[in-house]
Design a protein around this motif. Structure first.
Motif, PDB file in Angstrom:
ATOM      1  N   VAL A   1      10.865  78.983  19.000  1.00  0.00           N
ATOM      2  CA  VAL A   1      11.639  77.762  19.022  1.00  0.00           C
ATOM      3  C   VAL A   1      12.738  77.662  20.317  1.00  0.00           C
ATOM      4  O   VAL A   1      13.464  78.761  19.871  1.00  0.00           O
ATOM      5  N   VAL A   2      13.096  76.814  21.074  1.00  0.00           N
ATOM      6  CA  VAL A   2      14.051  76.701  21.600  1.00  0.00           C
ATOM      7  C   VAL A   2      14.821  75.193  21.486  1.00  0.00           C
ATOM      8  O   VAL A   2      13.998  74.043  21.673  1.00  0.00           O
TER       9      VAL A   2
ATOM     10  N   ASN B   1       9.075  87.628  20.513  1.00  0.00           N
ATOM     11  CA  ASN B   1       8.164  88.026  19.393  1.00  0.00           C
ATOM     12  C   ASN B   1       6.702  87.865  19.865  1.00  0.00           C
ATOM     13  O   ASN B   1       5.750  87.786  19.094  1.00  0.00           O
ATOM     14  N   ASP B   2       6.643  87.480  21.102  1.00  0.00           N
ATOM     15  CA  ASP B   2       5.284  87.210  21.794  1.00  0.00           C
ATOM     16  C   ASP B   2       4.462  86.297  20.951  1.00  0.00           C
ATOM     17  O   ASP B   2       3.631  86.432  20.409  1.00  0.00           O
ATOM     18  N   PRO B   3       5.206  85.130  20.704  1.00  0.00           N
ATOM     19  CA  PRO B   3       4.737  84.063  19.864  1.00  0.00           C
ATOM     20  C   PRO B   3       3.321  83.445  20.548  1.00  0.00           C
ATOM     21  O   PRO B   3       3.007  83.447  21.763  1.00  0.00           O
ATOM     22  N   ASP B   4       2.432  82.854  19.722  1.00  0.00           N
ATOM     23  CA  ASP B   4       1.357  82.276  19.954  1.00  0.00           C
ATOM     24  C   ASP B   4       1.567  80.798  20.374  1.00  0.00           C
ATOM     25  O   ASP B   4       1.017  80.419  21.533  1.00  0.00           O
ATOM     26  N   ILE B   5       2.666  80.202  20.240  1.00  0.00           N
ATOM     27  CA  ILE B   5       2.911  78.803  20.826  1.00  0.00           C
ATOM     28  C   ILE B   5       4.592  78.721  20.846  1.00  0.00           C
ATOM     29  O   ILE B   5       5.359  79.160  20.125  1.00  0.00           O
ATOM     30  N   LEU B   6       5.079  78.163  22.015  1.00  0.00           N
ATOM     31  CA  LEU B   6       6.409  77.851  22.273  1.00  0.00           C
ATOM     32  C   LEU B   6       6.771  76.402  21.642  1.00  0.00           C
ATOM     33  O   LEU B   6       5.898  75.311  22.198  1.00  0.00           O
ATOM     34  N   LEU B   7       7.622  76.104  21.160  1.00  0.00           N
ATOM     35  CA  LEU B   7       8.123  74.586  20.826  1.00  0.00           C
ATOM     36  C   LEU B   7       9.518  74.489  21.210  1.00  0.00           C
ATOM     37  O   LEU B   7      10.525  75.243  21.150  1.00  0.00           O
ATOM     38  N   MET B   8       9.604  73.499  22.228  1.00  0.00           N
ATOM     39  CA  MET B   8      10.643  73.361  22.801  1.00  0.00           C
ATOM     40  C   MET B   8      11.335  71.751  22.701  1.00  0.00           C
ATOM     41  O   MET B   8      10.409  70.859  22.779  1.00  0.00           O
ATOM     42  N   ASP B   9      12.757  71.540  22.098  1.00  0.00           N
ATOM     43  CA  ASP B   9      13.161  70.572  21.682  1.00  0.00           C
ATOM     44  C   ASP B   9      14.194  69.883  22.783  1.00  0.00           C
ATOM     45  O   ASP B   9      15.203  70.375  22.779  1.00  0.00           O
ATOM     46  N   GLU B  10      13.985  69.213  23.714  1.00  0.00           N
ATOM     47  CA  GLU B  10      14.573  68.670  24.916  1.00  0.00           C
ATOM     48  C   GLU B  10      15.485  69.789  25.329  1.00  0.00           C
ATOM     49  O   GLU B  10      16.814  69.784  25.366  1.00  0.00           O
ATOM     50  N   PRO B  11      15.071  71.069  25.894  1.00  0.00           N
ATOM     51  CA  PRO B  11      15.886  72.221  26.088  1.00  0.00           C
ATOM     52  C   PRO B  11      16.967  72.080  27.191  1.00  0.00           C
ATOM     53  O   PRO B  11      17.887  72.717  27.395  1.00  0.00           O
ATOM     54  N   PHE B  12      16.465  71.110  28.333  1.00  0.00           N
ATOM     55  CA  PHE B  12      17.270  70.782  29.500  1.00  0.00           C
ATOM     56  C   PHE B  12      17.978  69.682  29.423  1.00  0.00           C
ATOM     57  O   PHE B  12      18.573  69.095  30.322  1.00  0.00           O
TER      58      PHE B  12
END
Length: 277
Positions: free
Chosen positions: A94-95, A165-176
């Motif tokens: 998560v980012v 952690n080499d995740p299976d999926i990245l979850l990005m909440d308006e990171p920019f």
């Protein structure tokens, strides 16, 4: 180019990477339950880069938090590789909008934190951190501390930490969202390069139509509260290497299509806020 597509059901022969079925979420309030998400289905394939856009308050972040395991659904279920999501897990990176870094740790220590928490040796965790800092262009800043970095650099560290952690999926909440336009555009290019290189599945929340079109293989347009699917599109722009992509007639037409959908939903959201402040 974009074309309408259904994300309610699996699209390929392989099982979906992530699947939500009749997912909904309500929150308590003094005046009664507030429904953030209406029951809806969602299917995300392995390697998809899904950007979710919608008016404020439509439940975009709520959806992300449920997938991250920070919230539990009121109805329905969410599965990752067929397994129910029941809480946070290392297979989901998560980012957030802000870097959420540990200011008392160096950049390298921040990136190595996840692997160390999972029992990886100090040497291996540091080596993994170095590789990821090189991936995001920050290998020369390993010994610096977050407060010594710009906002854009902090977000790069956040991305590296999410990948550690080499995740299976990245979850990005308006990171920019909090970055200036030039930095944001540079990091969008960086993020697209990282996605192409790693092949990760990504769910990205954004208010920017341009960002969604530039990054996404698929764009989900959400309706105003309670959130649900308004429309979904498959996009080919994320595969383009045209530096003037955003100035092309095809990009402008796609932006206009999504903007028209969002305008009506934004007006509904505003009326809803006026009725129920």
């Amino acid at each position: 180019m974009i074309k309408p597509v259904s994300l309610d059901v699996p699209r390929g022969h392989a099982p979906p990477k992530l699947q939500a079925r009749q997912l909904s979420k309500s929150f308590p309030s003094p005046s009664g339950p507030v429904q953030a998400l209406a029951p809806f289905d969602l299917s995300v394939d392995k390697g998809d880069f899904l950007c979710v856009v919608g008016p404020s308050g439509c439940g975009k972040t709520t959806l992300l938090n449920i997938v991250a395991g920070f919230e539990t659904p009121s109805t329905g279920s969410v599965t990752l590789d067929g397994k129910p999501i029941r809480g946070p897990g290392a297979e989901r990176g998560v980012v957030f909008q802000q870097g959420a870094l540990f200011n008392w740790m160096s950049v390298q220590e921040n990136v190595a934190f996840g692997p160390r928490a999972c029992g990886v040796s100090v040497a291996e965790a540091r080596d993994r951190a170095s590789q990821l800092l090189d991936l995001v262009g920050l290998n020369g800043f390993a010994s610096k501390y977050p407060y010594q970095l710009s906002g854009g650099m902090q977000q790069r560290v956040g991305i590296a930490r999410a990948l550690a952690n080499d995740p299976d999926i990245l979850l990005m909440d308006e990171p920019f969202a909090a970055l200036d336009q030039q930095t944001r555009e540079l990091l969008q290019e960086e993020m697209r390069r990282i996605w192409q290189r790693t092949g990760k599945t990504v769910i990205w929340i954004t208010h920017s139509i341009e960002e969604a079109l530039f990054l996404a293989t698929h764009v989900l347009v959400m309706a105003s509260r309670p959130g649900r699917t308004k429309a979904a599109f498959e996009s080919s722009f994320s595969r383009s290497d045209d530096p003037y992509l955003a100035a092309s007639p095809e990009f402008a037409a796609a932006r206009r299509t999504i903007l028209e959908l969002l305008r009506s939903e934004a007006a509904k959201a505003q009326r809803l806020e006026e009725m129920h402040p």
